[in-house]
Structures are given as structure tokens and as C-alpha cells.
Design a protein around this motif. Structure first.
Motif, mmCIF file in Angstrom:
data_model
loop_
_atom_site.group_PDB
_atom_site.id
_atom_site.type_symbol
_atom_site.label_atom_id
_atom_site.label_comp_id
_atom_site.label_asym_id
_atom_site.label_seq_id
_atom_site.Cartn_x
_atom_site.Cartn_y
_atom_site.Cartn_z
ATOM 1 N N VAL A 1 5.169 -5.020 -21.708
ATOM 2 C CA VAL A 1 4.970 -6.128 -20.671
ATOM 3 C C VAL A 1 3.212 -5.022 -20.106
ATOM 4 O O VAL A 1 3.498 -4.360 -19.191
ATOM 5 C CB VAL A 1 5.701 -5.915 -19.998
ATOM 6 N N ILE A 2 2.719 -5.774 -19.450
ATOM 7 C CA ILE A 2 1.502 -5.211 -19.061
ATOM 8 C C ILE A 2 0.695 -6.532 -17.945
ATOM 9 O O ILE A 2 0.047 -7.665 -18.872
ATOM 10 C CB ILE A 2 -0.395 -4.911 -19.731
ATOM 11 N N GLU A 3 0.834 -6.508 -17.233
ATOM 12 C CA GLU A 3 0.880 -7.875 -15.962
ATOM 13 C C GLU A 3 0.097 -7.684 -14.827
ATOM 14 O O GLU A 3 0.432 -6.474 -14.182
ATOM 15 C CB GLU A 3 1.857 -8.585 -16.032
ATOM 16 N N SER A 4 -0.726 -8.638 -14.328
ATOM 17 C CA SER A 4 -0.965 -8.617 -12.897
ATOM 18 C C SER A 4 -0.640 -9.655 -12.123
ATOM 19 O O SER A 4 -0.138 -10.364 -12.087
ATOM 20 C CB SER A 4 -2.155 -8.761 -13.155
ATOM 21 N N ARG A 5 0.916 -8.753 -11.057
ATOM 22 C CA ARG A 5 1.614 -9.572 -10.299
ATOM 23 C C ARG A 5 0.779 -11.139 -9.998
ATOM 24 O O ARG A 5 0.192 -10.436 -8.790
ATOM 25 C CB ARG A 5 2.699 -8.936 -10.187
ATOM 26 N N LYS A 6 1.071 -11.702 -10.252
ATOM 27 C CA LYS A 6 0.352 -13.172 -9.230
ATOM 28 C C LYS A 6 1.755 -12.934 -7.743
ATOM 29 O O LYS A 6 1.023 -13.149 -6.921
ATOM 30 C CB LYS A 6 1.001 -14.255 -9.709
ATOM 31 N N ASP A 7 2.986 -12.677 -8.426
ATOM 32 C CA ASP A 7 3.679 -12.711 -7.027
ATOM 33 C C ASP A 7 4.198 -11.182 -6.127
ATOM 34 O O ASP A 7 3.544 -11.301 -4.174
ATOM 35 C CB ASP A 7 5.371 -12.787 -7.393
ATOM 36 N N VAL A 8 3.445 -11.102 -6.520
ATOM 37 C CA VAL A 8 2.876 -9.059 -5.593
ATOM 38 C C VAL A 8 1.233 -8.918 -5.766
ATOM 39 O O VAL A 8 1.186 -7.442 -6.477
ATOM 40 C CB VAL A 8 4.146 -7.775 -5.603
#
Lengths: 126, 413, 495
Positions: free
Chosen positions: C338-345
Motif C-alpha cells: 500500500v503506497i497511497e496519498s490519502r484523500k481523507d487525510v
């Protein structure tokens, strides 16, 4: 009659000695026979061990301005076994200054024993 | 890079190296060089401040430093060359050495080389101890260095694993300095150190020795907090249900010594699995001509007195090799350990000279004899009241007894 | 005793904070240190690379094992290709020695073919199926009927890479907060406030979670509950260098169904040891690095089978590492990184489940994260960035005698050997003691200089290193710690 087993500590042979003991008329223990020794030092040692055991005490004494922080020491004669920790107390409290020469007396008659504490190595002054 | 030449080069300035260098000098060689990695001569004896050394040689119970000093004094009075604080990086089969000191890296061409580097201690990794690896686990010898040479106390509540002599000596040492030594645990059904040390280092201070018992797990994430011990069966496996926890902050390991033979291997010397040292003949020459081995690097000794005696012989042989007096014979007489014998040394002899056979037995026993036989013929026999793996047995054998022999078999009967 | 360089004024502002100084966190830090932004790395341990990054096989994987299209497959091949240049810059040892995946039966051969196809789809170069004779030529004695050769597989010093990345990042302006366990994170929509148990109070606009085994806990601090990490322990035995040369190439068994790892095998290390392992057991705690009697016995048995000439004194140490698995014990198997730029945070870049081949992927992960950062912050390259780490690859003892002699002339500390087994010089030990990150633990000296890593495990050189620290750096007995505040080596002075 009673039997006592001992490990002789005089030399690395570590002979397992057996001493036969008998109560004498005066009430003290009398050694009647010692077996198991490979040399004549065995019985001699066993007698000593059964009457009043002795040990050489070995440790270190703090040295100031030496090439080593401690100088190794020993008693120049065995001391009564029950005095070991009394002798250690004096060794722990002692302090000396470099140079120290092997054989040098660092404490005279520790804990009232007849022996001296002598250095067992040379420590140079730095 | 500087290249220098020396007739006899001795590697290591402990008891073996000192005795070998002195003997080489006394055998007439004027160009002996001893190389020592420490700044002092004496080797491990400098930290072995307890007594009991030299009873055979000097009929006195000397401490380690005192025993060493006798040899250092003689070494100095003979004016033998030494390089201190210098380490040998490598030796090759042609007796070229690279040595390193703060001053320089130097190449040395040696006429003959005496290997006397001693041994190292077996570690927790070598015995694959299960559990964590927190601070507070030391080999007994490392703890001895910290306490006796550096004025550093390694811990206060101690468990000792293995009943080797250094472990027992350290049990007493730490007790005298105020630590509580909880117990000594030995996986074997018999102690691996000398009986006198059980008496004067453990019994004198009420330190229990548990045989057939081993540490099966180390606990503690940062510093040791304790060990789980268990009784072991005859295959050294823990017996279920016998586990118990012993709280402690320090574990000292005294689980054996390993000859330090990396230089030896580098020189292409054939090794012996049984001793962990080089294979040698009756002149202590290894399979590589002109390279000799003595002391604990050759086989782990029980007494320093024996190390000194062995090394003195080797010093002399190394000089006689230079003089062309020692050449490998056309064929050797092999010496083989048989029933009850763990190893023999030397592993082969020329038959041309008297020699001392050193050996260790596999298990303790009483009232047996060690036999040396050539087929059915008795070559030597030594009757022993007590035999113990901790003690090295030495048997002198005359060359006259070796005539016509092919293989000598050594056994306990 | 200081465990880390003291940073005055514990309230600090950064553009990017990275949690976790493992190889991934450090690679990201180093990558971001090229730009005009303020970057901090926050690490709970006393040194970088104390977790999974230093406790693994040290293999640079080729990328044959992962499904085409997965993040992990792409980053593996990309990271593998970047590694050689990176290691040159950072003076880290790496050797592309290649790997044989060996088939024992027809089913295994099918596996080799599908691995080859898969690898090629991923862009792995040079894959080749070898017959037994070709195999024997590369590695005499290896048993099997066919093998897949992947020449781009390599070996690396894993902690060497993690330390190199961190030191280079630090030289380029990244602050390292070591012994700072994150205790609290708050997000306010524009940025984050990160507080540590040791009292640091950092604010940043981008927060990167590279906490490895603890990445799920960091998520939960921000209210993200969908991830769980299941630590899966792998135990190893380290073999004496004496056996160096027994293995020319890495040899792995063809993977069989149901296996969660790549199977117990032998791995050469760049420093000449051989590793046996790793095993594969789920454990409860993320810091349970104990070794077990059962696995040690199993590894020894395997070792004797794979290397029949092994003797018991060849085992010099055992250790274990933990894989941060996303799959629970009852499921097993792999799940993609998992390598993600969080939309919710907003501003939270989240890395979860970076297990094998995370080491290989690390430089490629860093690029991916850099691009995510660039979406939130302007990244302007700074001209002052220095890619080269000073020093030289490898150790004094690996140099030819003439070069050694020259070094000794220039600096006498090279002439003094401190660690006998590994022939590590006083100069190398002093460099390690005075490491740029200012880590003052005994383990820090070990991982940087290699002293104490040899067959005597510090029996000889630890007393000497203790003496150096006492004489040249004024250490008192209570100042020596192994790797964390509670891991004091000594109880005090004797006198």
C-alpha cells in the motif's frame, strides 16, 4: 567413627580424599586415616582443611596514574577461610599509586591476619 | 612497503610464544622475533589473576601475571626482539607474513614460523542459545577482562552457563566483588572444569552447580532479566516438565575454547577436526615445512605448565629446522585415537626421536589404563586412578619402542 | 548518556515528516533532501535501521516473483535497476551475483517457466532456463533437474544501505529524531502536529508513514482503521566466513503452493558469511525478535543438508527479523504494497505492508513518494545537494597490501587492528563511533564498522572498544549501552 569426603585443592589433580574421623576423649575430632591422595601433600592439606581451613585471597587494588587502572594482588600466605570477606573489605578500601612492582607489599596484616597483600604484576606510571 | 627478514618468527606473546622464543634463543638462534598484538607480553595470563599456575614447573602456586613475569623477565634478559601492539594479518605457505602496527605495514620473510596465537571462547551464537539477545551476555573471559583489567563490573546477579574453569573462577571473582552468583549450569552429566575449582570457587561460596541442566531460553529485551533452565537427557535435550525460571541480570558463558587458527588456515596448513588445531608430527611441525604450532592454538591445554613445556620443545625444533636437522621422514607412523580417546597429539611421528603423547579421554572413568599399541604389541601403558575429559594425559614414548611400527592405536581399557 | 544528538528547541516546523528510519523512510528522506524543503525523520529506536531493514537476507531481488501490474512488481524491477548507481554514490557494498531457482520435478519446471514468463512481463532482464549441466557449471554440487537463472539478483549490506541513505540525507539537511517514539498525531486539514514520547513537537504539511511493523498503529492515530500488520518472524543462522566461496550464486528452491515466504535457503552476504533461513512463523508482538530452539534445530538440519561439510563451530550467531505482513496467519500469502496519498487525510502519505522485496524497492518507493509530495508542495532542486557520501566502499582488510601500507602511513589508526576476526582497524572503529547521525550505542559501532560481527562475536574486541570509548571519549561504565536506554552493558566500576 565418621567419614568425610574432600576435594584437595593443592594442585590441579584435585584428588578426592576420604578422611576417617573419630571423636577423641576430649571431644574434638581425631583424624584416623586419609585415603585417595596421589601425593603426600594430600593428607597434610586434609588435616588443615578439617581443623582450620585456609585460602589465598586474590583480587585487585585501585591504582592511580598507572598504565592499568587496577593492580592484581594476593595474600602472601593463606588466611583462615572465614576471614576472606574481612580481607576483601580492606582490599576494596585500599588505593595505591603507580608505579607498582610485582611483590610489593600493598597492605600489611589485613584484618589482623598475619599475612600481607602483595602486588602480582608490575604497573607502570603514566 | 618494508620487507624484513628473521630466522625464527613467533606469533603471539602469551605463555606459548614466550617459552618458544626463549627456547629458540637458547638453542643458539640469535635472530628470533616475537610478535604480540597487545601492548604487554603475557597474553591471557595478564587477566588470569587467580593462583594455581606453575605447580608443576616451579612447585609454587603462582598467579597468572606472576607466572608470565618469570618468562617475560627471562625473555628480556636474553635480549630477544619483539614487536608489541602489532598484529599479523596473514601468513602464507612460504612463511611470508604481513604485519600491521600503528607505525607501518611490514612484510616479513621468516626462516621458520611458530604459531602460538592461543584460543578464543565459544559464544552464545556458537551454541545457538534460544531467546533474545539483550545486554548482559558475556563470555567468562570477556567478563574477566572487564573486571580484572578495566575496573568494570559486568553485572550483579549472575548465572553461569557451562562449568569450564574460567566460568568457575569468575563465579568466585564476582562473588568476592559483591555480585550474587545464582548457579552454574552444566549440560553434561559431569563438570568440564577441574575438581579443585568446584571446591574452591563454588563450594567455598555455596554456589550450586547443576549437572545435566542447561539454559534453554534467555529472557529480556534490553538487559537480561532471567533464564529458563531445564534438566537434560542423555542426548542433551531438555526434559519436559523440568523447566524453571532463574532471574538474573547477567549470563556468563564458559562453554569451551576454540583454537584461533585463522592464520594457520590461511597458510594452507592441514587442520585436525578433533583438536581444532593443526595436524603436527613429533617436532610439532605442521604439514607446511617450517611452520610449527604450540600451545592452545594447537590443542586446548588444561595447564599452562604443559603449554610452556610443549612450546619450549617447539622453539628448539624451529631452530633445528633452520639448521637443516629436521626433515620430514619418508613415511610417518600414524597415531590414532580409539575407544575412549577424544584426541591424540601429535597425530603422526617419525619414529626417529622420543616424544610425549598428549591425549584427552571422552568420558570420566576410574581405575583404567591408557594403552598405546602397535597392532597387538604394547608400546606404552599408563595406569590412571582417575580419568577425566578436563585433564590432559601425557605419556612419554621412547623411539626404541617405535621400530617397525606403522600405526599406533591409543585407547582406554 | 545521550542516545542521539540533542536538538535544541523541541518545537520545530518542517515541510515533510517521515515516521520510521528504516530503509524505506531513509530512502524517502534522501530523495527529498535534493529539494528546497525541510525534512525530518522521526524514529522510536536509538538508531536507524533497527527493525526489518537490518534483519533480513540482504538480497536485491530481480522481480520474477510478483504478478505483473502490481505495485510491488513494478517497484522491484525499477528499484533493482537503480540500486547499482545508488550504492556507488553511497559507498555501499553490492554484488549482482545472480540467482538459481531450482526445480526438482516436472511440476517445479512448470513453475520455472511461469516465473520466467512473469518476470519477463515485469521487465526482468536476462532470464534463462538452464539444464542440470549448465546449472552445475555455475554452482557445482547443486541438486536439481533444471533452474531459472536471474542474473540481476544481487546481494547487499542491508543496514549499510539504510545507514548510507540516512547519513547522506543528514548531510543534505534532513534532521533525524532518534529515540523519539511518536505518541500523538493530530491533523488539522492543512498539516500535522507530531509529538513524541521524548518531548519533540513537530509540525509539518506532509506526513509520511514509513513505520513498517508499526505502520498500522500510525494509521490508527489518524483514525485510519482499515489496515492491520501481522508480524511474521523469520529466524536465521549466520555461518563462519570460513565457508566463503562455497556458494557462487544464490540458490532457492522453486516455490511450492501454500508457502508464505521464499523457503529456507542459503544466502551469501557481501561480507563473506552465509545465512541459513529464514523461517516463517507469525508472532504476536512487533518486537519479538527471540529465536526458538525448534527453529534453530530445523535450520541446522537444513544447513547440514545443504552444506554437508558444515561443522558445529561454523554457526556464529542466530537472529530473527519480522515481516510486516498484511495477511493474517489464517489466510497467509502475499498482498500488494500500500503506497497511497490519502484523500481523507490530506497530506498523509501512507505506506503499509512493505515487506519483501521492500529493500530492493526502496529507491523506487522514494521516487513514487516524491511525486506524491510534489502534488502538495513545490519541489525545487537545490544546487547544494551532494549525492556522494564520503569514504570508500568496503573495509581496510579488503584492500591489497600495498594500498593498506599506504593508508597506514597516512593515518596510523589504520595500522591498529581492533577486531581480530574481521580485521577491523581502529580508524574504522573511530569513524563508527563518530558517526554523522551521532548515535552513541555499541550496536551503532557494530553495524557501521563490522567490529564484533565476526566469529568471536566481540569476545576479543568489545573490551578493546570499551577501552577506546573510555580513554578517548571519556565514557564511564554506566555510559555504555547496547542499543536502547535500558540496555546498559555494565553495572558500574569494580572499585
Amino acid at each position: 567413627m565418621s567419614k568425610k569426603e574432600l576435594t584437595c585443592i593443592v594442585c590441579p589433580n584435585g584428588c578426592q580424599l576420604e578422611a576417617m574421623l573419630e571423636n577423641s576423649d576430649s571431644g574434638s575430632l581425631q583424624i584416623t586415616e586419609i585415603t585417595g591422595h596421589l601425593c603426600e601433600k594430600g593428607p597434610e592439606w586434609a588435616e588443615q582443611e578439617l581443623t582450620h581451613p585456609v585460602r589465598t585471597v586474590i583480587s585487585n587494588i585501585l591504582v592511580e596514574s598507572g598504565d592499568l587502572p587496577l593492580v592484581s594482588v594476593r595474600t602472601d600466605a593463606p588466611v583462615p577461610r572465614n576471614m576472606i570477606f574481612d580481607v576483601m573489605k580492606e582490599i576494596k578500601a585500599a588505593k595505591t599509586k603507580a608505579p607498582v612492582a610485582i611483590g610489593q607489599i600493598l597492605i600489611k596484616h589485613p584484618a589482623g591476619t598475619g599475612c600481607n597483600i602483595i602486588a602480582t604484576k608490575n604497573v607502570r606510571n603514566v | 612497503m618494508n620487507t624484513i627478514k628473521h630466522d625464527v618468527v613467533v606469533i603471539g606473546g602469551g605463555p606459548a610464544g614466550l617459552a618458544a622464543a626463549i627456547a629458540a634463543r637458547k638453542s643458539g638462534c640469535k635472530d628470533v622475533l616475537l610478535i604480540e598484538r597487545d601492548k604487554r607480553l603475557g597474553g591471557i595470563l595478564n587477566q588470569c589473576i587467580h593462583d594455581g599456575f606453575g605447580l608443576h614447573k616451579f612447585d609454587e602456586a603462582l598467579t597468572g601475571p606472576e607466572y608470565a613475569q618469570r618468562f617475560i623477565d627471562e625473555f628480556n634478559s636474553l635480549g630477544i626482539d619483539s614487536m608489541l601492539s602489532t598484529i599479523v594479518l596473514s601468513v602464507d605457505g612460504k612463511r611470508n607474513l604481513y604485519v600491521s602496527s600503528r607505525k607501518s605495514l611490514t612484510r616479513i620473510e621468516a626462516g621458520s614460523v611458530i604459531l602460538s596465537m592461543g584460543c578464543r571462547e565459544r559464544t552464545a551464537g556458537a551454541i545457538s542459545l534460544p531467546g533474545t539477545r539483550p545486554a548482559g551476555i558475556y563470555t567468562a573471559g570477556a567478563a574477566q577482562n572487564f573486571i580484572n583489567l578495566q575496573n568494570i563490573m559486568v553485572g550483579k546477579k549472575v548465572v553461569i552457563l557451562g562449568s569450564g574453569d574460567i566460568g568457575m573462577i569468575m563465579a568466585r571473582r564476582m562473588t568476592l566483588e559483591g555480585a550474587k552468583v545464582e548457579a552454574v549450569f552444566e549440560i553434561l552429566p559431569y563438570p568440564s572444569g577441574l575438581a579443585r575449582n568446584i571446591q574452591q570457587c563454588l563450594n567455598d561460596y555455596d554456589i550450586p552447580l547443576y549437572l545435566s541442566t542447561s539454559v534453554i531460553e534467555i529472557h529480556g529485551k534490553e538487559r537480561v532479566t532471567g533464564v529458563t533452565v531445564a534438566g537434560t537427557d542423555k542426548n542433551f535435550k531438555p526434559i519436559p516438565g523440568t523447566e524453571r525460571h532463574v532471574p538474573c541480570d547477567t549470563i556468563l558463558l564458559s562453554v569451551g575454547l576454540i583454537p584461533e587458527n585463522e592464520l594457520t588456515r590461511g597458510a594452507g596448513v592441514q587442520m585436525e577436526a578433533r583438536t581444532g588445531g593443526a595436524g603436527v608430527d613429533d617436532t610439532f611441525m605442521t604439514g607446511v615445512p617450517g611452520i610449527f604450532s604450540c600451545g592452545n592454538v594447537l590443542h586446548v591445554h588444561d595447564l599452562v605448565d604443559h603449554v610452556s613445556d610443549e612450546a619450549s620443545l617447539v622453539g628448539e625444533y624451529a631452530v633445528r629446522y633452520l639448521d637443516g636437522e629436521i626433515k620430514p621422514p619418508e613415511s610417518y607412523i600414524k597415531i590414532e585415537p580409539q575407544q575412549g580417546v577424544r584426541y591424540v597429539l601429535p597425530q603422526k611421528v617419525s619414529g626417529m626421536r622420543d616424544f610425549t603423547l598428549s591425549l584427552r579421554v571422552t568420558t570420566p572413568s576410574r581405575d583404567r589404563a591408557v594403552w598405546v599399541k602397535d597392532g597387538d604389541r604394547k608400546v606404552a601403558r599408563k595406569k590412571m586412578i582417575r580419568l577425566h575429559p578436563a585433564e590432559m594425559i601425557r605419556i612419554n614414548i621412547k623411539k626404541e619402542k617405535l621400530q617397525g611400527a606403522k600405526v599406533l592405536e591409543v585407547s582406554v581399557e | 548518556m545521550r542516545l542521539y544528538k540533542k536538538i535544541e528547541n523541541m518545537e520545530k516546523q518542517y515541510d515533510v515528516c517521515i515516521i520510521g528510519a528504516g530503509v524505506v523512510g531513509n530512502a524517502i528522506a534522501r530523495e527529498l533532501s535534493r529539494y528546497h524543503i525541510r525534512v525530518a525523520v522521526v524514529e522510536k529506536e536509538s538508531d536507524v535501521s533497527m527493525g526489518t531493514s537490518s534483519r533480513n537476507s540482504g538480497v536485491i531481488h530481480s522481480g520474477i516473483h510478483y504478478k505483473p501490474g502490481t505495485v510491488r512488481a513494478r517497484l522491484n524491477v525499477q528499484g533493482n535497476a537503480m540500486m547499482s548507481h545508488l550504492c556507488r554514490e553511497l559507498k555501499v557494498k553490492i554484488q549482482y551475483i545472480g540467482k538459481l531457482t531450482v526445480a526438482q520435478d516436472e511440476e517445479d519446471i512448470q513453475t520455472l517457466h511461469s516465473l520466467k514468463e512473469q518476470g519477463e512481463a515485469n521487465g526482468v532482464p536476462g532470464l534463462e532456463i538452464l539444464d542440470a549441466a549448465q546449472m552445475q557449471k555455475i554452482q557445482p554440487g547443486v541438486g536439481g533437474i533444471k533452474a531459472l537463472l536471474s542474473p540481476s539478483t544481487g546481494i547487499i549490506c542491508p543496514y549499510g544501505l539504510a545507514i548510507g541513505l540516512a547519513e547522506n540525507a543528514h548531510a543534505n539537511g534532513v534532521d533525524f529524531y532518534l529515540s523519539h517514539e511518536v505518541s500523538h498525531i493530530s491533523a488539522n486539514g492543512h498539516g500535522f502536529r507530531v509529538r513524541t514520547a521524548a518531548g519533540a513537537d513537530l509540525s509539518c504539511s506532509v506526513l509520511v508513514n514509513a513505520a513498517g511493523l508499526y505502520s498500522d498503529r500510525i494509521c490508527r492515530m489518524l483514525g485510519i482503521t482499515e489496515y492491520s500488520i501481522y508480524p511474521c518472524r523469520g529466524e536465521y543462522l549466520i555461518l563462519d566466513k570460513r565457508l566463503q566461496g562455497s556458494l557462487n550464486v544464490l540458490v532457492y528452491p522453486a516455490p511450492r503452493k501454500g508457502g508464505a515466504g521464499l523457503g529456507i535457503h542459503l544466502t551469501n552476504t557481501v561480507d563473506g558469511n552465509i545465512l541459513i533461513g529464514p523461517s516463517n512463523e507469525y508472532v504476536d508482538e512487533a518486537d519479538d525478535y527471540a529465536c526458538t530452539a525448534q527453529i534453530i534445530e530445523l535450520l541446522k538440519k537444513e544447513g547440514h543438508e545443504l552444506l554437508p561439510w558444515l561443522s558445529t563451530s561454523d554457526f556464529i550467531r542466530n537472529f530473527s527479523g519480522l515481516r510486516p505482513k498484511q495477511m493474517p496467519p489464517e489466510v497467509k500469502g502475499f498482498k500488494d504494497f500500500v503506497i497511497e496519498s490519502r484523500k481523507d487525510v490530506p497530506g498523509f502519505i501512507n505506506l503499509v505492508g512493505i515487506e519483501s522485496p521492500g529493500l530492493t524497492c526502496s529507491p523506487a518507493i522514494a521516487l513514487m513518494v516524491r511525486d506524491m509530495v510534489a502534488e502538495r508542495l513545490p519541489l525545487r532542486e537545490k544546487s547544494s545537494f551532494v549525492a556522494e557520501r564520503p569514504g570508500r566502499v568496503g573495509f581496510f582488510h579488503e584492500l591489497p597490501p600495498d594500498e593498506q601500507a599506504e593508508l597506514v602511513e597516512q593515518n596510523h589508526d589504520y595500522g591498529e587492528i581492533v577486531c581480530r576476526c574481521e580485521q577491523i582497524t581502529r580508524k574504522e572503529v573511530l569513524d563508527a563511533i563518530q558517526n554523522p547521525l551521532g548515535v552513541r550505542t555499541v550496536a551503532a559501532i557494530k553495524y557501521r564498522s563490522r567490529a564484533m560481527m565476526g566469529r568471536c562475536q566481540g569476545g576479543f574486541c568489545l573490551p578493546r572498544i570499551v577501552e577506546i570509548l573510555q580513554k578517548d571519549f571519556g565514557y564511564r561504565p554506566e555510559d555504555y549501552i547496547l542499543n536502547s536506554a535500558g540496555s546498559r552493558l555494565f553495572a558500574g566500576s569494580v572499585r
